[in-house]
Design a protein around this motif. Structure first.
Motif, PDB file in Angstrom:
ATOM      1  N   GLY A   1       0.795  -1.216   0.000  1.00 48.26           N
ATOM      2  CA  GLY A   1       0.000   0.000   0.000  1.00 48.26           C
ATOM      3  C   GLY A   1       0.829   1.269   0.000  1.00 48.26           C
ATOM      4  N   SER A   2       2.131   1.164   0.288  1.00 46.79           N
ATOM      5  CA  SER A   2       3.000   2.337   0.248  1.00 46.79           C
ATOM      6  C   SER A   2       3.373   2.654  -1.199  1.00 46.79           C
ATOM      7  CB  SER A   2       4.278   2.102   1.050  1.00 46.79           C
ATOM      8  OG  SER A   2       3.997   1.814   2.400  1.00 46.79           O
ATOM      9  N   ARG A   3       3.615   3.933  -1.462  1.00 46.08           N
ATOM     10  CA  ARG A   3       4.137   4.334  -2.769  1.00 46.08           C
ATOM     11  C   ARG A   3       5.400   5.152  -2.542  1.00 46.08           C
ATOM     12  NH1 ARG A   3       4.358   8.035  -7.003  1.00 46.08           N
ATOM     13  NH2 ARG A   3       4.075   7.083  -9.061  1.00 46.08           N
ATOM     14  N   VAL A   4       6.522   4.655  -3.058  1.00 46.86           N
ATOM     15  CA  VAL A   4       7.826   5.262  -2.814  1.00 46.86           C
ATOM     16  C   VAL A   4       8.251   6.077  -4.032  1.00 46.86           C
ATOM     17  CG1 VAL A   4      10.227   4.848  -2.215  1.00 46.86           C
ATOM     18  CG2 VAL A   4       8.449   3.306  -1.345  1.00 46.86           C
ATOM     19  N   TRP A   5       8.475   7.370  -3.804  1.00 42.37           N
ATOM     20  CA  TRP A   5       9.014   8.231  -4.862  1.00 42.37           C
ATOM     21  C   TRP A   5      10.516   8.031  -4.899  1.00 42.37           C
ATOM     22  CZ3 TRP A   5      10.209  14.066  -4.124  1.00 42.37           C
ATOM     23  CH2 TRP A   5      10.706  14.600  -5.327  1.00 42.37           C
ATOM     24  N   LEU A   6      11.018   7.555  -6.028  1.00 42.72           N
ATOM     25  CA  LEU A   6      12.429   7.224  -6.175  1.00 42.72           C
ATOM     26  C   LEU A   6      12.937   7.824  -7.482  1.00 42.72           C
ATOM     27  CD1 LEU A   6      14.743   5.600  -4.852  1.00 42.72           C
ATOM     28  CD2 LEU A   6      14.014   3.624  -6.197  1.00 42.72           C
ATOM     29  N   PRO A   7      13.341   9.111  -7.462  1.00 44.32           N
ATOM     30  CA  PRO A   7      13.751   9.765  -8.711  1.00 44.32           C
ATOM     31  C   PRO A   7      15.176   9.472  -9.136  1.00 44.32           C
ATOM     32  CG  PRO A   7      13.855  11.330  -6.903  1.00 44.32           C
ATOM     33  CD  PRO A   7      13.308  10.047  -6.327  1.00 44.32           C
ATOM     34  N   GLY A   8      16.018   8.984  -8.233  1.00 43.97           N
ATOM     35  CA  GLY A   8      17.429   8.785  -8.552  1.00 43.97           C
ATOM     36  C   GLY A   8      17.672   7.524  -9.353  1.00 43.97           C
ATOM     37  N   PRO A   9      18.845   7.417  -9.971  1.00 43.00           N
ATOM     38  CA  PRO A   9      19.164   6.257 -10.815  1.00 43.00           C
ATOM     39  C   PRO A   9      19.447   5.014  -9.980  1.00 43.00           C
ATOM     40  CG  PRO A   9      21.075   7.674 -10.626  1.00 43.00           C
ATOM     41  CD  PRO A   9      19.958   8.403  -9.937  1.00 43.00           C
ATOM     42  N   LEU A  10      19.116   3.857 -10.532  1.00 43.44           N
ATOM     43  CA  LEU A  10      19.378   2.603  -9.839  1.00 43.44           C
ATOM     44  C   LEU A  10      20.867   2.267  -9.801  1.00 43.44           C
ATOM     45  CD1 LEU A  10      16.435   0.301 -11.023  1.00 43.44           C
ATOM     46  CD2 LEU A  10      16.602   1.737  -8.978  1.00 43.44           C
ATOM     47  N   SER A  11      21.672   2.996 -10.559  1.00 37.91           N
ATOM     48  CA  SER A  11      23.120   2.782 -10.498  1.00 37.91           C
ATOM     49  C   SER A  11      23.690   3.182  -9.142  1.00 37.91           C
ATOM     50  CB  SER A  11      23.824   3.568 -11.606  1.00 37.91           C
ATOM     51  OG  SER A  11      23.498   4.951 -11.533  1.00 37.91           O
ATOM     52  N   ALA A  12      22.962   4.007  -8.387  1.00 37.75           N
ATOM     53  CA  ALA A  12      23.351   4.345  -7.017  1.00 37.75           C
ATOM     54  C   ALA A  12      22.813   3.262  -6.094  1.00 37.75           C
ATOM     55  CB  ALA A  12      22.799   5.709  -6.623  1.00 37.75           C
ATOM     56  N   SER A  13      23.680   2.701  -5.267  1.00 41.27           N
ATOM     57  CA  SER A  13      23.267   1.545  -4.458  1.00 41.27           C
ATOM     58  C   SER A  13      22.143   1.891  -3.494  1.00 41.27           C
ATOM     59  CB  SER A  13      24.467   0.969  -3.701  1.00 41.27           C
ATOM     60  OG  SER A  13      25.024   1.920  -2.826  1.00 41.27           O
ATOM     61  N   MET A  14      22.082   3.133  -2.985  1.00 40.35           N
ATOM     62  CA  MET A  14      21.003   3.506  -2.074  1.00 40.35           C
ATOM     63  C   MET A  14      19.647   3.427  -2.770  1.00 40.35           C
ATOM     64  SD  MET A  14      21.277   7.698  -1.786  1.00 40.35           S
ATOM     65  CE  MET A  14      19.509   7.968  -1.538  1.00 40.35           C
ATOM     66  N   ASN A  15      19.613   3.802  -4.062  1.00 36.82           N
ATOM     67  CA  ASN A  15      18.359   3.742  -4.804  1.00 36.82           C
ATOM     68  C   ASN A  15      17.991   2.315  -5.175  1.00 36.82           C
ATOM     69  OD1 ASN A  15      18.101   6.567  -4.769  1.00 36.82           O
ATOM     70  ND2 ASN A  15      19.382   6.782  -6.583  1.00 36.82           N
ATOM     71  N   LEU A  16      18.996   1.535  -5.559  1.00 36.58           N
ATOM     72  CA  LEU A  16      18.713   0.138  -5.896  1.00 36.58           C
ATOM     73  C   LEU A  16      18.197  -0.594  -4.666  1.00 36.58           C
ATOM     74  CD1 LEU A  16      18.760  -2.182  -7.912  1.00 36.58           C
ATOM     75  CD2 LEU A  16      21.166  -2.568  -7.308  1.00 36.58           C
ATOM     76  N   PHE A  17      18.838  -0.359  -3.520  1.00 33.87           N
ATOM     77  CA  PHE A  17      18.360  -0.991  -2.288  1.00 33.87           C
ATOM     78  C   PHE A  17      16.905  -0.599  -2.024  1.00 33.87           C
ATOM     79  CE2 PHE A  17      17.239  -0.937   2.131  1.00 33.87           C
ATOM     80  CZ  PHE A  17      17.714  -2.146   2.613  1.00 33.87           C
TER      81      PHE A  17
END
Length: 334
Positions: A65-81
């Motif tokens: 039910g959560s929706r996560v706004w993730l604008p950064g690239p998945l090449s950054a490990s924090m975003n991929l995680f």
């Protein structure tokens, strides 16, 4: 023989590649951000991420039910995680803030969202990739958002968690130790090493690991001072930029980047760059309390920070702009 790590970023769907590797009990290769050196491929077990999911879910409330706004690239490990955690727990991920209940942003991206008037009311923003100052978390709170901030590294994963940089405490399951001024951590979340030779990760015989970040631990609160190799050599004296930035940021409540400006006689001059010209007098006053070699000799303003692909302040670009004379100087007032 250990199975070959899966280079998840080469897959069409890196998130699915991580989850597939987890099902097959294969290690994965992710990349460092490359802000202080060339990016490296870090090898880790998928369990070193997945085992932290329950704690992250509890701290953030992310789940079905959560929706996560993730604008950064998945090449950054924090975003991929963040993307893997969201899919694993049944949350939705989106590239825009529409209907977002949560967000994963760097401090620079958060500042940009606030400046652009993005509606963050009711959004729980997880901030990582650089230090989140109390002023910025306060601005987010005034906009109706809640902030969580963590310190870690691609090699260490989570080390400490809090609401901003002044409130970082060891992440659940992590032991933190300060040895000769350097932050060391022991946890189930550490990486296995690198695919290439070299890299800052060091592991001691007792299982504690470090990437060389400096810091201190007072009453359970971790203060991270940054990588000790970021330095300016001026007149034969090595000045660690984090020591100067820490003092100036405390005094101004705003981000400050300290760089070395080429100088024919001294090698380099310590220079301070801010985005807010009105904060310069407070920064100069604080600089007067520093030892003489640490005091910035040149002051500049920059309307907006250049950022890396990972969304961090691009220190190299700031230094290049300063060296090229392309920053707005702030004259010294007698």
């Amino acid at each position: 023989m250990s199975p070959e790590p899966v280079d998840v970023l080469s897959a069409a769907d890196p998130v699915a590649a991580v989850l597939s590797a987890h099902a097959g009990r294969r290690p994965i290769a992710v990349r460092t951000s490359g802000t202080s050196a060339r990016p490296r491929r870090v090898v880790r077990s998928t369990a070193s991420w997945v085992d932290s999911f329950p704690a992250v879910s509890e701290l953030t409330g992310i789940g079905p039910g959560s929706r996560v706004w993730l604008p950064g690239p998945l090449s950054a490990s924090m975003n991929l995680f963040a993307a893997v955690h969201a899919r694993f727990t049944g949350a939705e991920v989106g590239p825009t803030p529409d209907r977002a209940t949560h967000a994963c942003l760097t401090p620079t991206a958060l500042a940009g969202a606030l400046e652009d008037g993005v509606d963050l009311a009711g959004v729980h923003v997880v901030v990582a990739g650089d230090r989140l100052g109390r002023d910025r978390s306060g601005r987010a709170a005034a906009a109706g958002a809640r902030t969580s901030h963590y310190y870690g590294a691609a090699e260490l994963s989570f080390v400490a968690w809090g609401s901003d940089e002044d409130d970082l405490r060891p992440f659940p399951g992590v032991e933190v130790d300060i040895r000769d001024g350097v932050v060391w951590a022991r946890s189930p979340y550490l990486a296995l090493g690198y695919l290439e030779d070299g890299g800052p990760l060091r592991v001691a015989e007792d299982g504690f690991a470090t990437v060389g970040d400096r810091g201190r631990l007072d009453d359970g609160v971790l203060t991270v001072l940054g990588r000790g190799t970021d330095a300016v050599l001026t007149g034969g004296v090595t000045v660690l930029v984090d020591d100067v930035e820490q003092a100036l940021r405390r005094a101004t409540g705003t981000e400050v980047v300290v760089v070395g400006l080429p100088h024919a006689r001294f090698g380099q001059l310590v220079a301070a760059v801010l985005t807010d010209r009105t904060a310069v007098p407070a920064a100069r006053a604080a600089a007067g309390e520093l030892p003489p070699p640490q005091r910035p000799r040149r002051w500049f303003c920059l309307p907006r920070w250049p950022v890396t692909e990972a969304g961090k302040v691009d220190r190299a670009a700031v230094a290049e702009l300063a060296a090229a004379g392309r920053l707005d100087p702030v004259p010294v007032v007698a």
